[in-house]
Design a protein around this motif. Structure first.
Motif, PDB file in Angstrom:
ATOM      1  N   ASP A  52      67.957  83.193  36.819  1.00 18.59           N
ATOM      2  CA  ASP A  52      68.671  82.746  35.627  1.00 18.59           C
ATOM      3  C   ASP A  52      69.625  83.865  35.196  1.00 18.59           C
ATOM      4  O   ASP A  52      69.693  84.924  35.819  1.00 18.59           O
ATOM      5  N   HIS A  53      70.348  83.647  34.114  1.00 18.21           N
ATOM      6  CA  HIS A  53      71.356  84.619  33.672  1.00 18.21           C
ATOM      7  C   HIS A  53      70.745  85.939  33.224  1.00 18.21           C
ATOM      8  O   HIS A  53      71.418  86.959  33.177  1.00 18.21           O
ATOM      9  N   LEU A  54      69.443  85.943  32.908  1.00 18.18           N
ATOM     10  CA  LEU A  54      68.756  87.168  32.500  1.00 18.18           C
ATOM     11  C   LEU A  54      68.142  87.909  33.687  1.00 18.18           C
ATOM     12  O   LEU A  54      67.574  88.985  33.516  1.00 18.18           O
ATOM     13  N   GLY A  55      68.221  87.322  34.874  1.00 20.23           N
ATOM     14  CA  GLY A  55      67.686  87.958  36.068  1.00 20.23           C
ATOM     15  C   GLY A  55      66.288  87.517  36.453  1.00 20.23           C
ATOM     16  O   GLY A  55      65.735  88.001  37.442  1.00 20.23           O
ATOM     17  N   HIS A  56      65.691  86.579  35.699  1.00 19.95           N
ATOM     18  CA  HIS A  56      64.356  86.073  36.049  1.00 19.95           C
ATOM     19  C   HIS A  56      64.467  85.182  37.287  1.00 19.95           C
ATOM     20  O   HIS A  56      65.279  84.268  37.321  1.00 19.95           O
ATOM     21  N   GLN A  57      63.630  85.428  38.269  1.00 19.82           N
ATOM     22  CA  GLN A  57      63.688  84.688  39.511  1.00 19.82           C
ATOM     23  C   GLN A  57      63.109  83.288  39.346  1.00 19.82           C
ATOM     24  O   GLN A  57      62.087  83.097  38.689  1.00 19.82           O
ATOM     25  N   VAL A  58      63.771  82.296  39.949  1.00 18.26           N
ATOM     26  CA  VAL A  58      63.301  80.913  39.922  1.00 18.26           C
ATOM     27  C   VAL A  58      62.069  80.813  40.808  1.00 18.26           C
ATOM     28  O   VAL A  58      62.044  81.328  41.927  1.00 18.26           O
ATOM     29  N   LYS A  59      61.032  80.129  40.281  1.00 15.11           N
ATOM     30  CA  LYS A  59      59.748  79.973  40.964  1.00 15.11           C
ATOM     31  C   LYS A  59      59.363  78.494  40.986  1.00 15.11           C
ATOM     32  O   LYS A  59      59.967  77.679  40.302  1.00 15.11           O
ATOM     33  N   ALA A  60      58.326  78.198  41.736  1.00 11.81           N
ATOM     34  CA  ALA A  60      57.778  76.841  41.781  1.00 11.81           C
ATOM     35  C   ALA A  60      56.405  76.855  41.127  1.00 11.81           C
ATOM     36  O   ALA A  60      55.586  77.715  41.406  1.00 11.81           O
ATOM     37  N   LYS A  61      56.183  75.890  40.238  1.00 14.85           N
ATOM     38  CA  LYS A  61      54.893  75.769  39.566  1.00 14.85           C
ATOM     39  C   LYS A  61      54.366  74.363  39.809  1.00 14.85           C
ATOM     40  O   LYS A  61      54.908  73.383  39.300  1.00 14.85           O
ATOM     41  N   ALA A  62      53.292  74.270  40.602  1.00 14.58           N
ATOM     42  CA  ALA A  62      52.713  72.976  40.940  1.00 14.58           C
ATOM     43  C   ALA A  62      52.107  72.331  39.704  1.00 14.58           C
ATOM     44  O   ALA A  62      51.614  73.013  38.807  1.00 14.58           O
ATOM     45  N   THR A  63      52.143  71.009  39.669  1.00 15.85           N
ATOM     46  CA  THR A  63      51.510  70.281  38.574  1.00 15.85           C
ATOM     47  C   THR A  63      50.025  70.156  38.860  1.00 15.85           C
ATOM     48  O   THR A  63      49.583  70.315  40.005  1.00 15.85           O
ATOM     49  N   GLU A  64      49.249  69.851  37.856  1.00 12.28           N
ATOM     50  CA  GLU A  64      47.801  69.703  38.036  1.00 12.28           C
ATOM     51  C   GLU A  64      47.452  68.504  38.895  1.00 12.28           C
ATOM     52  O   GLU A  64      46.402  68.474  39.524  1.00 12.28           O
ATOM     53  N   THR A  65      48.333  67.504  38.933  1.00 15.69           N
ATOM     54  CA  THR A  65      48.029  66.282  39.672  1.00 15.69           C
ATOM     55  C   THR A  65      48.599  66.286  41.084  1.00 15.69           C
ATOM     56  O   THR A  65      48.374  65.359  41.829  1.00 15.69           O
ATOM     57  N   SER A  66      49.352  67.307  41.452  1.00 18.13           N
ATOM     58  CA  SER A  66      49.957  67.352  42.787  1.00 18.13           C
ATOM     59  C   SER A  66      49.529  68.603  43.520  1.00 18.13           C
ATOM     60  O   SER A  66      49.354  69.654  42.918  1.00 18.13           O
ATOM     61  N   GLY A  67      49.405  68.478  44.816  1.00 13.75           N
ATOM     62  CA  GLY A  67      49.132  69.652  45.631  1.00 13.75           C
ATOM     63  C   GLY A  67      50.368  70.529  45.694  1.00 13.75           C
ATOM     64  O   GLY A  67      51.486  70.070  45.464  1.00 13.75           O
ATOM     65  N   TYR A  68      50.189  71.782  46.056  1.00 13.32           N
ATOM     66  CA  TYR A  68      51.303  72.719  46.061  1.00 13.32           C
ATOM     67  C   TYR A  68      52.431  72.273  46.984  1.00 13.32           C
ATOM     68  O   TYR A  68      53.596  72.383  46.657  1.00 13.32           O
ATOM     69  N   ASP A  69      52.078  71.768  48.156  1.00 13.70           N
ATOM     70  CA  ASP A  69      53.111  71.376  49.109  1.00 13.70           C
ATOM     71  C   ASP A  69      53.849  70.113  48.703  1.00 13.70           C
ATOM     72  O   ASP A  69      54.912  69.828  49.216  1.00 13.70           O
ATOM     73  N   ASP A  70      53.299  69.358  47.793  1.00 11.10           N
ATOM     74  CA  ASP A  70      53.876  68.080  47.422  1.00 11.10           C
ATOM     75  C   ASP A  70      54.981  68.274  46.385  1.00 11.10           C
ATOM     76  O   ASP A  70      56.153  68.331  46.725  1.00 11.10           O
ATOM     77  N   ARG A  71      54.631  68.396  45.141  1.00 12.19           N
ATOM     78  CA  ARG A  71      55.618  68.508  44.078  1.00 12.19           C
ATOM     79  C   ARG A  71      55.323  69.724  43.211  1.00 12.19           C
ATOM     80  O   ARG A  71      54.180  69.984  42.864  1.00 12.19           O
TER      81      ARG A  71
END
Length: 164
Positions: A124-143
């Motif tokens: 983002d504009h502040l330098g924070h790196q974009v990450k992936a956060k899995a939902t509780e209802t989906s597996g990590y590889d899914d959504r």
């Protein structure tokens, strides 16, 4: 006749592209969430960036500026009559908003550039790196939703698209 030029300066200009998250040497498409088909609710519940699915959403990357090792772009939707801009929510999630004013840009930190794609870290504009956060209802590889808060770090590939 195919154009065989090797122009690798294109990420420092405005372009259309599709975003993919790299996970275990796989490209996972980044697309817009569709939480509901109810028109009024869809204004609130849709349009968060998430990984998974079959096809990546096309975005318009509008070049803003650059530093020694970062390319700054405003990122917009390409499929609405009124352009929506990619911004972060108060909780750090990436989503599309109707901009009242020009929102903040995102930073691409190039790791590899070819005439077709850029592999990068995305911030983002502040330098924070974009990450992936899995939902509780989906597996990590899914959504997984994209965030600049808690989540797993990834590299991203942005494939340049030609205009339709």
């Amino acid at each position: 006749m195919e154009n065989t030029s090797s122009d690798t300066s294109w990420p420092a200009r405005s372009f259309l592209g599709r975003i993919y998250m790299i996970h275990e040497d796989r490209k996972i498409p980044i697309h817009l969430s569709k939480a509901t088909d109810i028109p009024v609710a869809s204004l609130i519940a849709n349009d968060w960036l998430e990984s998974g699915g079959d096809k990546a959403t096309k975005f318009s990357f509008r070049f803003h500026s650059r530093t020694k090792d970062r390319l700054h772009h405003h990122i917009f939707s390409t499929h609405y009559a009124v352009k929506r801009q990619l911004m972060t929510s108060d909780n750090g999630y990436l989503g599309l908003y109707l901009p009242i004013t020009q929102g903040d840009y995102f930073k691409l930190e190039p790791l590899e550039v070819t005439e077709r794609f850029i592999r990068c870290r995305w911030r983002d504009h502040l330098g924070h790196q974009v990450k992936a956060k899995a939902t509780e209802t989906s597996g990590y590889d899914d959504r997984a939703y994209l965030t600049v808060g808690e989540g797993r770090l990834h590299e991203f590939v942005i494939e340049r698209s030609l205009p339709d």
